[in-house]
Design a protein around this motif. Structure first.
Motif, PDB file in Angstrom:
ATOM      1  N   TYR A  93      11.502   7.082  10.243  1.00 29.49           N
ATOM      2  CA  TYR A  93      10.220   6.373   9.509  1.00 29.49           C
ATOM      3  C   TYR A  93      10.882   5.078   8.996  1.00 29.49           C
ATOM      4  O   TYR A  93      11.348   4.695   8.038  1.00 29.49           O
ATOM      5  N   PHE A  95      10.158   1.272   7.307  1.00 28.58           N
ATOM      6  CA  PHE A  95       9.127   0.816   6.593  1.00 28.58           C
ATOM      7  C   PHE A  95       9.903  -0.419   5.729  1.00 28.58           C
ATOM      8  O   PHE A  95      11.115  -0.670   5.450  1.00 28.58           O
ATOM      9  N   ILE A 109       9.659   3.659  -1.889  1.00 23.20           N
ATOM     10  CA  ILE A 109       8.450   3.816  -0.701  1.00 23.20           C
ATOM     11  C   ILE A 109       7.409   2.873  -1.411  1.00 23.20           C
ATOM     12  O   ILE A 109       6.942   2.990  -2.465  1.00 23.20           O
ATOM     13  N   GLU A 112       2.927   5.859  -2.033  1.00 23.58           N
ATOM     14  CA  GLU A 112       3.059   7.500  -1.878  1.00 23.58           C
ATOM     15  C   GLU A 112       1.509   8.004  -1.447  1.00 23.58           C
ATOM     16  O   GLU A 112       0.797   8.602  -2.418  1.00 23.58           O
ATOM     17  N   SER A 113       1.517   7.684  -0.169  1.00 22.81           N
ATOM     18  CA  SER A 113       0.211   8.310   0.633  1.00 22.81           C
ATOM     19  C   SER A 113       0.329   9.625   0.977  1.00 22.81           C
ATOM     20  O   SER A 113       1.435  10.265   0.844  1.00 22.81           O
ATOM     21  N   VAL A 116       3.042   9.882   3.594  1.00 26.80           N
ATOM     22  CA  VAL A 116       4.469   9.786   3.005  1.00 26.80           C
ATOM     23  C   VAL A 116       4.796  11.272   2.510  1.00 26.80           C
ATOM     24  O   VAL A 116       5.949  11.756   2.463  1.00 26.80           O
ATOM     25  N   LYS A 117       3.979  12.013   1.550  1.00 20.71           N
ATOM     26  CA  LYS A 117       4.198  13.097   1.318  1.00 20.71           C
ATOM     27  C   LYS A 117       4.658  14.363   2.302  1.00 20.71           C
ATOM     28  O   LYS A 117       5.510  15.173   2.227  1.00 20.71           O
ATOM     29  N   PHE A 120       7.838  13.724   3.600  1.00 19.15           N
ATOM     30  CA  PHE A 120       9.040  14.009   2.705  1.00 19.15           C
ATOM     31  C   PHE A 120       9.347  15.593   2.641  1.00 19.15           C
ATOM     32  O   PHE A 120      10.196  16.034   2.004  1.00 19.15           O
ATOM     33  N   LEU A 162      15.410   7.616   6.944  1.00 15.33           N
ATOM     34  CA  LEU A 162      14.503   6.589   6.667  1.00 15.33           C
ATOM     35  C   LEU A 162      15.214   5.314   7.111  1.00 15.33           C
ATOM     36  O   LEU A 162      16.513   5.337   7.219  1.00 15.33           O
ATOM     37  N   LEU A 182      12.379  11.814  -2.206  1.00 15.52           N
ATOM     38  CA  LEU A 182      11.579  11.049  -2.960  1.00 15.52           C
ATOM     39  C   LEU A 182      11.570  11.317  -4.461  1.00 15.52           C
ATOM     40  O   LEU A 182      11.064  12.459  -4.796  1.00 15.52           O
ATOM     41  N   ARG A 186       8.119   6.773  -7.052  1.00 19.43           N
ATOM     42  CA  ARG A 186       8.281   6.619  -5.540  1.00 19.43           C
ATOM     43  C   ARG A 186       9.966   5.754  -5.339  1.00 19.43           C
ATOM     44  O   ARG A 186      10.113   5.258  -4.316  1.00 19.43           O
TER      45      ARG A 186
END
Length: 269
Positions: A93, A95, A109, A112-113, A116-117, A120, A162, A182, A186
């Motif tokens: 991932y 970013f 991050i 925290e969409s 993303v959750k 993780f 990551l 996480l 964030r």
């Protein structure tokens, strides 16, 4: 020059670890070059074009560099426009964590969409930060997140790797990879030491890229396509017969349409 690999990288990616490391670094270099080219061609006073091309490229260029590796599998998260790459036991991932040179150990991050959750769920569990008796208003069921879409098919033993990088419209500054949980607000809690990736100087190309603008129509050519351009049509006028005028016969303004001799069924014969 060979670069030594961390033990976690070899454990996650196996024999493909050197190729994955080199491919990700190359992908980020290509991402930056493509985004800068898009910004230059746009001739915009803002960096919106660069930002959009960079965001797209951070996923698509990684896919280009890694898709042919043995065991590489693209997965498309639910509601996400791009594919992420799984190689061996690693889910990558990438970013943007900063637009300037910054300590990656304090990286966050960006957002925290729900994606993303879900990602993780493949990362280490964060350290407990809640007090032993501080459970008031805590809904345990609300904390459960299940991967959807392509992520639902990723084996549970897979680890989220990551790839935070720093760049701006002028240059690609640095990039790292590693494994982290996480944490609160964030923040990333690194399980491994963030390892710097090698960013090559050269750019590779995997397909046809826009190298010149399509020919634009000249002003004289555009005039020929305007609705009010061109020569006026010649109109043929004729007078009505006296008999039609006396009988109040309506004037014929246009010819009756002819019956269409074809139909959709004709395609089947």
């Amino acid at each position: 020059m060979s670069v030594s690999l961390s033990s976690w990288a070899t454990e996650v990616f196996g024999k493909q670890a050197p190729a994955v490391r080199a491919g990700v670094g190359q992908a980020l270099r290509n991402m930056q070059a493509n985004a800068q080219a898009a910004q230059e061609q746009a001739e915009s006073r803002t960096n919106h074009t660069y930002g959009s091309a960079r965001w797209q490229g951070q996923f698509e260029r990684v896919w280009e560099e890694l898709k042919d590796l043995p065991g590489a599998t693209p997965v498309k998260p639910f509601g996400f426009p791009f594919e992420l790459m799984v190689v061996g036991n690693g889910l990558l991932y990438p970013f943007l964590y900063s637009k300037t040179t910054s300590d990656v150990r304090t990286a966050r991050i960006p957002r925290e969409s729900r994606l993303v959750k879900e990602l993780f769920t493949f990362a280490p569990d964060p350290a407990e930060v809640q007090g032993a008796f501080d459970f008031e208003g805590f809904d345990e069921s609300a904390q459960v997140v299940e991967p959807r879409g392509g992520l639902a098919s990723v084996p549970r033993g897979t680890r989220l790797v990551l790839v935070p990088f720093a760049c701006n419209a002028s240059e690609l500054l640095e990039a790292y990879w590693g494994i982290a949980a996480l944490g609160a607000e964030r923040r990333l809690v690194w399980e491994t030491v963030p390892e710097a990736l090698t960013l090559p100087d050269t750019v590779t190309s995997h397909g046809q890229h826009l190298r010149s603008f399509p020919k634009q129509a000249t002003s004289s050519e555009r005039e020929l396509t305007n609705f009010d351009g061109g020569a006026e049509p010649t109109l043929t006028l004729s007078s009505r017969a006296n008999v039609d005028q006396q009988r109040d016969v309506p004037p014929l303004t246009e010819a009756e349409p002819a019956d269409d001799q074809t139909s959709e069924d004709d395609a089947n014969h």
